[in-house]
Design a protein around this motif. Structure first.
Motif, mmCIF file in Angstrom:
data_model
loop_
_atom_site.group_PDB
_atom_site.id
_atom_site.type_symbol
_atom_site.label_atom_id
_atom_site.label_comp_id
_atom_site.label_asym_id
_atom_site.label_seq_id
_atom_site.Cartn_x
_atom_site.Cartn_y
_atom_site.Cartn_z
ATOM 1 N N ILE A 27 -12.534 4.450 -7.153
ATOM 2 C CA ILE A 27 -12.973 4.301 -6.052
ATOM 3 C C ILE A 27 -13.670 5.416 -5.361
ATOM 4 N N GLU A 28 -13.371 6.506 -5.519
ATOM 5 C CA GLU A 28 -13.923 7.813 -5.214
ATOM 6 C C GLU A 28 -15.424 7.964 -5.563
ATOM 7 N N PHE A 29 -15.378 7.855 -6.856
ATOM 8 C CA PHE A 29 -16.975 7.969 -7.509
ATOM 9 C C PHE A 29 -17.776 6.607 -6.867
ATOM 10 N N ALA A 30 -17.152 5.496 -6.683
ATOM 11 C CA ALA A 30 -18.103 4.544 -6.254
ATOM 12 C C ALA A 30 -18.255 4.586 -4.966
ATOM 13 N N SER A 31 -17.472 5.178 -3.956
ATOM 14 C CA SER A 31 -17.785 5.554 -2.618
ATOM 15 C C SER A 31 -19.049 6.360 -2.398
ATOM 16 N N ARG A 32 -18.938 7.270 -3.178
ATOM 17 C CA ARG A 32 -20.158 8.211 -3.324
ATOM 18 C C ARG A 32 -21.194 7.795 -3.797
ATOM 19 N N PHE A 33 -21.267 7.246 -4.894
ATOM 20 C CA PHE A 33 -22.517 6.969 -5.742
ATOM 21 C C PHE A 33 -22.887 5.591 -6.174
ATOM 22 N N ASP A 34 -21.897 4.559 -5.991
ATOM 23 C CA ASP A 34 -22.303 3.223 -6.262
ATOM 24 C C ASP A 34 -21.535 2.209 -5.533
ATOM 25 N N PRO A 35 -21.790 2.220 -4.275
ATOM 26 C CA PRO A 35 -20.372 1.397 -3.314
ATOM 27 C C PRO A 35 -20.795 -0.180 -3.520
ATOM 28 N N GLN A 36 -20.333 -0.550 -4.704
ATOM 29 C CA GLN A 36 -20.472 -2.311 -4.617
ATOM 30 C C GLN A 36 -18.892 -2.420 -4.715
ATOM 31 N N PRO A 37 -18.805 -3.815 -3.748
ATOM 32 C CA PRO A 37 -17.371 -3.939 -3.801
ATOM 33 C C PRO A 37 -16.468 -3.994 -4.985
ATOM 34 N N PHE A 38 -16.857 -4.408 -6.101
ATOM 35 C CA PHE A 38 -16.022 -4.532 -7.403
ATOM 36 C C PHE A 38 -15.583 -3.209 -7.813
ATOM 37 N N HIS A 39 -16.372 -2.172 -7.521
ATOM 38 C CA HIS A 39 -16.032 -0.657 -7.776
ATOM 39 C C HIS A 39 -15.222 0.084 -6.751
ATOM 40 N N MET A 40 -15.071 -0.556 -5.472
ATOM 41 C CA MET A 40 -14.571 -0.083 -4.266
ATOM 42 C C MET A 40 -13.033 -0.571 -3.911
ATOM 43 N N SER A 41 -12.598 -1.636 -4.377
ATOM 44 C CA SER A 41 -11.150 -2.167 -3.867
ATOM 45 C C SER A 41 -10.902 -3.148 -4.954
ATOM 46 N N GLU A 42 -9.746 -3.470 -5.081
ATOM 47 C CA GLU A 42 -8.943 -4.442 -5.874
ATOM 48 C C GLU A 42 -9.665 -5.836 -5.343
ATOM 49 N N GLU A 43 -9.428 -6.152 -3.915
ATOM 50 C CA GLU A 43 -10.036 -7.106 -3.231
ATOM 51 C C GLU A 43 -11.568 -7.678 -3.916
ATOM 52 N N GLY A 44 -12.195 -6.529 -3.532
ATOM 53 C CA GLY A 44 -13.777 -6.698 -4.318
ATOM 54 C C GLY A 44 -13.841 -7.180 -5.359
ATOM 55 N N GLY A 45 -13.038 -6.469 -6.429
ATOM 56 C CA GLY A 45 -13.005 -6.710 -7.827
ATOM 57 C C GLY A 45 -12.564 -8.232 -8.126
ATOM 58 N N VAL A 46 -11.410 -8.696 -7.167
ATOM 59 C CA VAL A 46 -10.840 -9.984 -7.599
ATOM 60 C C VAL A 46 -11.905 -11.024 -7.191
ATOM 61 N N ALA A 47 -12.772 -10.860 -6.219
ATOM 62 C CA ALA A 47 -13.705 -11.634 -5.734
ATOM 63 C C ALA A 47 -14.868 -11.555 -6.683
ATOM 64 N N SER A 48 -15.050 -10.785 -7.500
ATOM 65 C CA SER A 48 -16.276 -10.650 -8.523
ATOM 66 C C SER A 48 -16.062 -11.357 -9.609
ATOM 67 N N PRO A 49 -17.088 -11.367 -10.560
ATOM 68 C CA PRO A 49 -16.986 -11.937 -11.845
ATOM 69 C C PRO A 49 -15.853 -11.330 -12.874
ATOM 70 N N PHE A 50 -15.705 -9.657 -12.489
ATOM 71 C CA PHE A 50 -15.002 -9.291 -13.337
ATOM 72 C C PHE A 50 -13.372 -9.504 -13.077
ATOM 73 N N GLY A 51 -12.903 -10.215 -11.996
ATOM 74 C CA GLY A 51 -11.616 -10.318 -11.691
ATOM 75 C C GLY A 51 -10.744 -9.242 -11.341
ATOM 76 N N GLU A 52 -11.211 -8.031 -11.311
ATOM 77 C CA GLU A 52 -10.457 -6.976 -10.974
ATOM 78 C C GLU A 52 -11.219 -5.776 -10.596
ATOM 79 N N LEU A 53 -10.740 -4.659 -10.143
ATOM 80 C CA LEU A 53 -11.440 -3.359 -9.837
ATOM 81 C C LEU A 53 -11.819 -2.705 -11.191
ATOM 82 N N VAL A 54 -13.175 -2.523 -11.177
ATOM 83 C CA VAL A 54 -13.786 -1.827 -12.362
ATOM 84 C C VAL A 54 -14.561 -0.583 -12.264
#
Length: 152
Positions: A27-54
């Motif tokens: 989450i820290e890396f994503a917040s600084r460099f790649d703030p896509q929802p599936f990298h930022m939170s479990e909720e964003g990951g669940v809503a993505s094709p990945f199904g979880e934070l990645v």
């Protein structure tokens, strides 16, 4: 003895260490460099094709670069890199995955214009704890020769 151009053998592969991707770090890396929802939170990951934070692929590349520097390049004659090619994020890196790096030497040549150094081409492969390939990178790096001018 310093690791130099002469120490690379075409066709050889070295197994290097690994990195475990923790939730907070992803989450820290994503917040600084790649703030896509599936990298930022479990909720964003669940809503993505990945199904979880990645982890971000850039996070994976950065972690593998850190391993390469600590395990192989620190104290070497490395002079940097003209670039990377063919970065492939093959499988997602998930929370608590431990990813290990191996590096294979594809080719090497001494520079025609600067014969005190050579170019080494490598392929990085990163595998998770299950043995799944998650990342490949083709890389070129410049290394100083230990004994410039010595016949090869």
């Amino acid at each position: 003895m310093t690791f130099a151009y002469e120490d690379f053998e075409v066709g050889s592969t070295v197994q290097l260490s690994g990195h475990t991707f923790l939730r907070e770090e992803i989450i820290e890396f994503a917040s600084r460099f790649d703030p896509q929802p599936f990298h930022m939170s479990e909720e964003g990951g669940v809503a993505s094709p990945f199904g979880e934070l990645v982890a971000s692929g850039w996070h994976t590349c950065s972690a593998m670069m850190g391993i390469l520097v600590r395990d192989r390049l620190s104290g070497s004659t490395s002079m940097g890199s003209p670039g990377l090619d063919n970065i492939r994020w093959i499988k997602p890196v998930r929370v608590n995955d431990t990813v290990r790096l191996s590096v294979s030497v594809l080719s090497k040549r001494i520079s025609a214009s600067k014969p005190d150094r050579g170019l080494v081409s490598t392929r990085w492969e990163a595998h998770n704890q299950h043995g799944d390939l998650v990342l490949t990178v083709d890389s070129s790096a410049i290394f100083g020769l230990r004994e410039p001018g010595k016949p090869r």
